[in-house]
Design a protein around this motif. Structure first.
Motif, PDB file in Angstrom:
ATOM      1  N   SER A 295       0.822  -1.209   0.000  1.00  0.00           N
ATOM      2  CA  SER A 295       0.000   0.000   0.000  1.00  0.00           C
ATOM      3  C   SER A 295       0.861   1.267   0.000  1.00  0.00           C
ATOM      4  O   SER A 295       0.534   2.253  -0.663  1.00  0.00           O
ATOM      5  CB  SER A 295      -0.935   0.007   1.209  1.00  0.00           C
ATOM      6  N   SER A 296       1.980   1.246   0.728  1.00  0.00           N
ATOM      7  CA  SER A 296       2.849   2.434   0.782  1.00  0.00           C
ATOM      8  C   SER A 296       3.515   2.692  -0.568  1.00  0.00           C
ATOM      9  O   SER A 296       3.652   3.846  -0.994  1.00  0.00           O
ATOM     10  CB  SER A 296       3.908   2.272   1.879  1.00  0.00           C
ATOM     11  N   ALA A 297       3.922   1.625  -1.251  1.00  0.00           N
ATOM     12  CA  ALA A 297       4.545   1.782  -2.564  1.00  0.00           C
ATOM     13  C   ALA A 297       3.529   2.290  -3.586  1.00  0.00           C
ATOM     14  O   ALA A 297       3.837   3.157  -4.408  1.00  0.00           O
ATOM     15  CB  ALA A 297       5.146   0.459  -3.028  1.00  0.00           C
ATOM     16  N   LEU A 298       2.319   1.757  -3.525  1.00  0.00           N
ATOM     17  CA  LEU A 298       1.272   2.201  -4.439  1.00  0.00           C
ATOM     18  C   LEU A 298       0.934   3.666  -4.216  1.00  0.00           C
ATOM     19  O   LEU A 298       0.775   4.430  -5.177  1.00  0.00           O
ATOM     20  CB  LEU A 298       0.016   1.344  -4.232  1.00  0.00           C
ATOM     21  N   TYR A 299       0.833   4.065  -2.948  1.00  0.00           N
ATOM     22  CA  TYR A 299       0.512   5.456  -2.655  1.00  0.00           C
ATOM     23  C   TYR A 299       1.602   6.390  -3.157  1.00  0.00           C
ATOM     24  O   TYR A 299       1.309   7.434  -3.755  1.00  0.00           O
ATOM     25  CB  TYR A 299       0.302   5.645  -1.155  1.00  0.00           C
ATOM     26  N   ALA A 300       2.852   6.018  -2.933  1.00  0.00           N
ATOM     27  CA  ALA A 300       3.964   6.848  -3.405  1.00  0.00           C
ATOM     28  C   ALA A 300       3.921   6.979  -4.925  1.00  0.00           C
ATOM     29  O   ALA A 300       4.168   8.061  -5.477  1.00  0.00           O
ATOM     30  CB  ALA A 300       5.291   6.235  -2.962  1.00  0.00           C
ATOM     31  N   LEU A 301       3.570   5.909  -5.600  1.00  0.00           N
ATOM     32  CA  LEU A 301       3.503   5.916  -7.056  1.00  0.00           C
ATOM     33  C   LEU A 301       2.364   6.805  -7.555  1.00  0.00           C
ATOM     34  O   LEU A 301       2.568   7.685  -8.410  1.00  0.00           O
ATOM     35  CB  LEU A 301       3.318   4.480  -7.552  1.00  0.00           C
ATOM     36  N   PHE A 302       1.168   6.588  -7.029  1.00  0.00           N
ATOM     37  CA  PHE A 302       0.010   7.376  -7.442  1.00  0.00           C
ATOM     38  C   PHE A 302       0.185   8.851  -7.079  1.00  0.00           C
ATOM     39  O   PHE A 302      -0.128   9.742  -7.868  1.00  0.00           O
ATOM     40  CB  PHE A 302      -1.264   6.831  -6.791  1.00  0.00           C
ATOM     41  N   ASP A 303       0.679   9.097  -5.882  1.00  0.00           N
ATOM     42  CA  ASP A 303       0.845  10.472  -5.415  1.00  0.00           C
ATOM     43  C   ASP A 303       1.872  11.219  -6.261  1.00  0.00           C
ATOM     44  O   ASP A 303       1.666  12.385  -6.601  1.00  0.00           O
ATOM     45  CB  ASP A 303       1.282  10.468  -3.947  1.00  0.00           C
ATOM     46  N   GLY A 304       2.948  10.538  -6.610  1.00  0.00           N
ATOM     47  CA  GLY A 304       3.965  11.172  -7.441  1.00  0.00           C
ATOM     48  C   GLY A 304       3.438  11.534  -8.815  1.00  0.00           C
ATOM     49  O   GLY A 304       3.701  12.632  -9.329  1.00  0.00           O
ATOM     50  N   LEU A 305       2.683  10.619  -9.422  1.00  0.00           N
ATOM     51  CA  LEU A 305       2.102  10.896 -10.735  1.00  0.00           C
ATOM     52  C   LEU A 305       1.086  12.036 -10.659  1.00  0.00           C
ATOM     53  O   LEU A 305       1.040  12.903 -11.543  1.00  0.00           O
ATOM     54  CB  LEU A 305       1.430   9.633 -11.283  1.00  0.00           C
ATOM     55  N   PHE A 306       0.286  12.036  -9.595  1.00  0.00           N
ATOM     56  CA  PHE A 306      -0.734  13.074  -9.446  1.00  0.00           C
ATOM     57  C   PHE A 306      -0.092  14.439  -9.222  1.00  0.00           C
ATOM     58  O   PHE A 306      -0.513  15.439  -9.817  1.00  0.00           O
ATOM     59  CB  PHE A 306      -1.656  12.740  -8.275  1.00  0.00           C
ATOM     60  N   GLN A 307       0.928  14.491  -8.391  1.00  0.00           N
ATOM     61  CA  GLN A 307       1.579  15.766  -8.109  1.00  0.00           C
ATOM     62  C   GLN A 307       2.253  16.317  -9.362  1.00  0.00           C
ATOM     63  O   GLN A 307       2.223  17.533  -9.605  1.00  0.00           O
ATOM     64  CB  GLN A 307       2.601  15.614  -6.984  1.00  0.00           C
TER      65      GLN A 307
END
Length: 210
Positions: A169-181
């Motif tokens: 979950s932490s890796a997925l969040y970092a991935l999604f958050d980075g793309l969104f930002q």
């Protein structure tokens, strides 16, 4: 004895009602302040600035909030809670992977384009938490809520495809958050293609991560 218990019960109920009313007032004030905060940002906004741009006086804001940090945190908490609910609805109603993906991406693109100023405020606040200890616990809690929201989306997508997520979950969040930002930075700079780019990247990403 019974009378004493009843009096205690009445006092407790009145106390709860007072707290509920106080919190409701805080929520209303935070909603009113959000526009000013998102326009000016964390560093450039004071309680007096907010008072000048809303119907509420500086004294009222000071009564309901300890300081600017308290108000900003309340604003972001309320906004992010709404965001999480949106995606949870898309996740819970989808019956196929395609339906889930379309619902999720539609919500994501809409909020990226129409509420970019609010997301910008969130990233501003999260950056400030690196310097403001008073912000860290609340920012960490919001980050955790967002991480769990992304996890629910990906987990449901995987379940609909009879498989499992390939990342934590932490890796997925970092991935999604980075793309969104990154997409948000483009939108704020006036590049509307930023939302289209995010949509394309996530369409390619979902089959890989689940």
């Amino acid at each position: 004895m019974v009378g004493a218990k009843n009096r205690l019960k009445d006092v407790t109920e009145r106390s709860k009602a007072k707290v509920t009313k106080f919190e409701a007032r805080r929520a209303k004030l935070a909603d009113a302040a959000l526009s000013t905060l998102s326009s000016l940002g964390y560093a450039r906004t004071s309680l007096r600035d907010i008072a000048e741009n809303t119907e509420f006086s500086h004294g009222v804001l000071r009564y309901y909030f300890d300081d600017k940090l308290d108000l900003i945190i309340q604003c972001i908490k309320q906004y992010k809670a709404v965001c999480v609910q949106r995606y949870d609805v898309a996740t819970s109603t989808a019956e196929t992977q395609d339906a889930l993906l379309e619902g999720f991406l539609e919500q994501l693109s809409e909020t990226l384009l129409t509420e970019s100023h609010l997301h910008r405020l969130w990233y501003d606040l999260r950056s400030q938490a690196l310097f403001e200890p008073a912000l860290r616990d609340d920012v960490r809690k919001i980050d955790s809520d967002l991480e769990q929201m992304i996890w629910r989306v990906v987990k449901r997508y995987a379940e609909l495809g009879d498989c499992s997520p390939k990342l934590t979950s932490s890796a997925l969040y970092a991935l999604f958050d980075g793309l969104f930002q990154a997409a948000l930075a483009k939108v704020v700079a006036g590049e509307k293609a930023g939302a289209l780019g995010l949509d394309k990247e996530l369409r390619q990403l979902f089959p890989v991560i689940a």
